[in-house]
Design a protein around this motif. Sequence first.
Motif, mmCIF file in Angstrom:
data_model
loop_
_atom_site.group_PDB
_atom_site.id
_atom_site.type_symbol
_atom_site.label_atom_id
_atom_site.label_comp_id
_atom_site.label_asym_id
_atom_site.label_seq_id
_atom_site.Cartn_x
_atom_site.Cartn_y
_atom_site.Cartn_z
ATOM 1 N N GLU A 1 -3.483 13.701 -12.631
ATOM 2 C CA GLU A 1 -3.308 12.441 -11.920
ATOM 3 C C GLU A 1 -4.014 11.302 -12.649
ATOM 4 N N ILE A 2 -3.339 10.186 -12.761
ATOM 5 C CA ILE A 2 -3.899 8.974 -13.367
ATOM 6 C C ILE A 2 -4.555 8.159 -12.260
ATOM 7 N N ASP A 3 -5.782 7.707 -12.467
ATOM 8 C CA ASP A 3 -6.499 6.996 -11.421
ATOM 9 C C ASP A 3 -5.934 5.591 -11.228
ATOM 10 N N LEU A 4 -6.146 5.030 -10.033
ATOM 11 C CA LEU A 4 -5.583 3.730 -9.682
ATOM 12 C C LEU A 4 -6.115 2.611 -10.559
ATOM 13 N N ARG A 5 -7.362 2.705 -10.974
ATOM 14 C CA ARG A 5 -7.943 1.661 -11.826
ATOM 15 C C ARG A 5 -7.192 1.584 -13.144
ATOM 16 N N LEU B 1 6.909 -5.049 -11.387
ATOM 17 C CA LEU B 1 7.439 -6.006 -10.425
ATOM 18 C C LEU B 1 8.191 -7.102 -11.179
ATOM 19 N N PRO B 2 9.477 -6.913 -11.429
ATOM 20 C CA PRO B 2 10.217 -7.890 -12.233
ATOM 21 C C PRO B 2 10.251 -9.277 -11.631
ATOM 22 N N ASP B 3 10.105 -9.375 -10.312
ATOM 23 C CA ASP B 3 10.115 -10.684 -9.654
ATOM 24 C C ASP B 3 8.723 -11.148 -9.240
ATOM 25 N N GLY B 4 7.687 -10.478 -9.739
ATOM 26 C CA GLY B 4 6.323 -10.856 -9.385
ATOM 27 C C GLY B 4 5.932 -10.348 -8.012
ATOM 28 N N GLY B 5 4.783 -10.844 -7.527
ATOM 29 C CA GLY B 5 4.306 -10.457 -6.208
ATOM 30 C C GLY B 5 3.097 -9.558 -6.201
ATOM 31 N N GLY B 6 2.539 -9.241 -7.385
ATOM 32 C CA GLY B 6 1.439 -8.279 -7.451
ATOM 33 C C GLY B 6 0.095 -8.812 -7.016
ATOM 34 N N TYR B 7 -0.113 -10.136 -7.040
ATOM 35 C CA TYR B 7 -1.397 -10.715 -6.631
ATOM 36 C C TYR B 7 -1.428 -10.814 -5.105
ATOM 37 N N ALA B 8 -1.389 -9.696 -4.432
ATOM 38 C CA ALA B 8 -1.299 -9.686 -2.978
ATOM 39 C C ALA B 8 -1.741 -8.329 -2.447
ATOM 40 N N GLU B 9 -1.982 -8.285 -1.136
ATOM 41 C CA GLU B 9 -2.397 -7.027 -0.519
ATOM 42 C C GLU B 9 -1.262 -6.027 -0.455
ATOM 43 N N TYR B 10 -0.033 -6.522 -0.373
ATOM 44 C CA TYR B 10 1.145 -5.656 -0.386
ATOM 45 C C TYR B 10 2.182 -6.258 -1.332
ATOM 46 N N ALA B 11 2.950 -5.391 -1.980
ATOM 47 C CA ALA B 11 4.009 -5.840 -2.877
ATOM 48 C C ALA B 11 5.204 -4.916 -2.738
ATOM 49 N N VAL B 12 6.398 -5.487 -2.890
ATOM 50 C CA VAL B 12 7.637 -4.710 -2.847
ATOM 51 C C VAL B 12 8.154 -4.529 -4.265
ATOM 52 N N ALA B 13 8.485 -3.291 -4.615
ATOM 53 C CA ALA B 13 8.974 -2.979 -5.956
ATOM 54 C C ALA B 13 10.265 -2.184 -5.863
ATOM 55 N N PRO B 14 11.157 -2.343 -6.851
ATOM 56 C CA PRO B 14 12.296 -1.419 -6.931
ATOM 57 C C PRO B 14 11.784 0.009 -7.090
ATOM 58 N N ALA B 15 12.357 0.939 -6.332
ATOM 59 C CA ALA B 15 11.859 2.315 -6.361
ATOM 60 C C ALA B 15 11.922 2.914 -7.758
ATOM 61 N N ARG B 16 12.912 2.533 -8.555
ATOM 62 C CA ARG B 16 13.027 3.098 -9.907
ATOM 63 C C ARG B 16 11.913 2.608 -10.825
ATOM 64 N N PHE B 17 11.219 1.532 -10.426
ATOM 65 C CA PHE B 17 10.099 1.041 -11.210
ATOM 66 C C PHE B 17 8.757 1.371 -10.562
ATOM 67 N N ALA B 18 8.775 2.334 -9.650
ATOM 68 C CA ALA B 18 7.551 2.873 -9.057
ATOM 69 C C ALA B 18 7.274 4.204 -9.745
ATOM 70 N N PHE B 19 6.224 4.247 -10.547
ATOM 71 C CA PHE B 19 5.941 5.415 -11.377
ATOM 72 C C PHE B 19 4.863 6.273 -10.712
ATOM 73 N N PRO B 20 5.186 7.525 -10.372
ATOM 74 C CA PRO B 20 4.190 8.395 -9.743
ATOM 75 C C PRO B 20 2.989 8.618 -10.661
ATOM 76 N N LEU B 21 1.817 8.616 -10.071
ATOM 77 C CA LEU B 21 0.599 8.825 -10.853
ATOM 78 C C LEU B 21 0.178 10.284 -10.896
ATOM 79 N N ARG B 22 0.839 11.114 -10.099
ATOM 80 C CA ARG B 22 0.600 12.557 -10.176
ATOM 81 C C ARG B 22 1.620 13.132 -11.144
ATOM 82 N N THR B 23 1.174 13.443 -12.347
ATOM 83 C CA THR B 23 2.062 13.932 -13.385
ATOM 84 C C THR B 23 1.823 15.419 -13.619
ATOM 85 N N SER B 24 2.651 16.003 -14.457
ATOM 86 C CA SER B 24 2.503 17.426 -14.782
ATOM 87 C C SER B 24 1.218 17.700 -15.541
ATOM 88 N N LEU B 25 0.617 16.641 -16.102
ATOM 89 C CA LEU B 25 -0.609 16.790 -16.891
ATOM 90 C C LEU B 25 -1.854 16.333 -16.136
#
Length: 321
Positions: free
Chosen positions: A114-118, A88-112
Amino acid sequence: MRAIGFEENGGPEVLRTVEVPTPDAGPGEVLVRVAYAGVNYAEVQHRLGDFGPPDPLDIPGMEASGHVAALGENVSGLAVGDPVAVYLPDGGGYAEYAVAPARFAFPLRTSLGEIDLRTAGGVALVLPTAYGVLAGAARLRPGDSVLIHAAAGGVGSAAAQIARALGADTVYGTVGSSDKAEYAKRFGYDAVFPREDFLGVVRDATGGRGAVGGPTRLASLEVLAPFGRVAFYGEAARHPDLNLPLLPLWKNNRALTGYNIGDVSRRAPDLLRTHGLAALELVASGSVHIDVTDILPLAAAAQAHERMQAGRNVGKTLLAV
């Protein structure tokens, strides 16, 4: 929605719980329901005023994990419900919802796998930074020796492991206390030295040859091997800028370079995404471990900031949202 924000610069006490409207995802953006928000020193600097005053209410938080809640126009490759880590280049993560540029949204389901949310709550700023410092700014090559300051922190602990994955032969670290030295050693450092007297011990450890580089400042120029690089990426100590003569760089075959994730996000966003995805693959493969050492409720953000500003933190601190 519930968030943590501040309306004036100052100590941790200026952080307070607020109710603000849930943001909307614009074109090229995703709305994420936040599960965890990472705590970083850049957010301490934001609160202290290093990046200017709030306007009028700022919500800090530069990385988070959660599930996609909505997609803006022209967003592909993601679906509502997908687990993601977001920078989040402009901040906003300390919240129930946050808006991010889609290109900086990294999928957690990878070819190797899934990475857990924690784990993912502390990766979207830390991993691209550590990877970018080493592979981009420092131009790390297989066989290099690396010196990393703040070895027990979120970036430092990840950087040691990424350096190994990129082929570093030897990885040294420095820390501010003996407790942090014992902690840092678990991340694959060959040796961890006290920061205040690392010059002599690094020279001894390398037989006088020196190290290739690391995220550090003036003193590390003195321990560079021929054609070594000092790469720096932050200013946690908040020191004033340096005035450096250039001739010693030429005469001693030294180089000085920098990494700023904000600049990369603005001028080379595809490169930042490439670094983030490559680093996440290392996490999914088990080559890099993100050590979450503390999880606090969102309302305890001020406590997390107090610990970080005092230098008492090791590893990664998250806020559970």
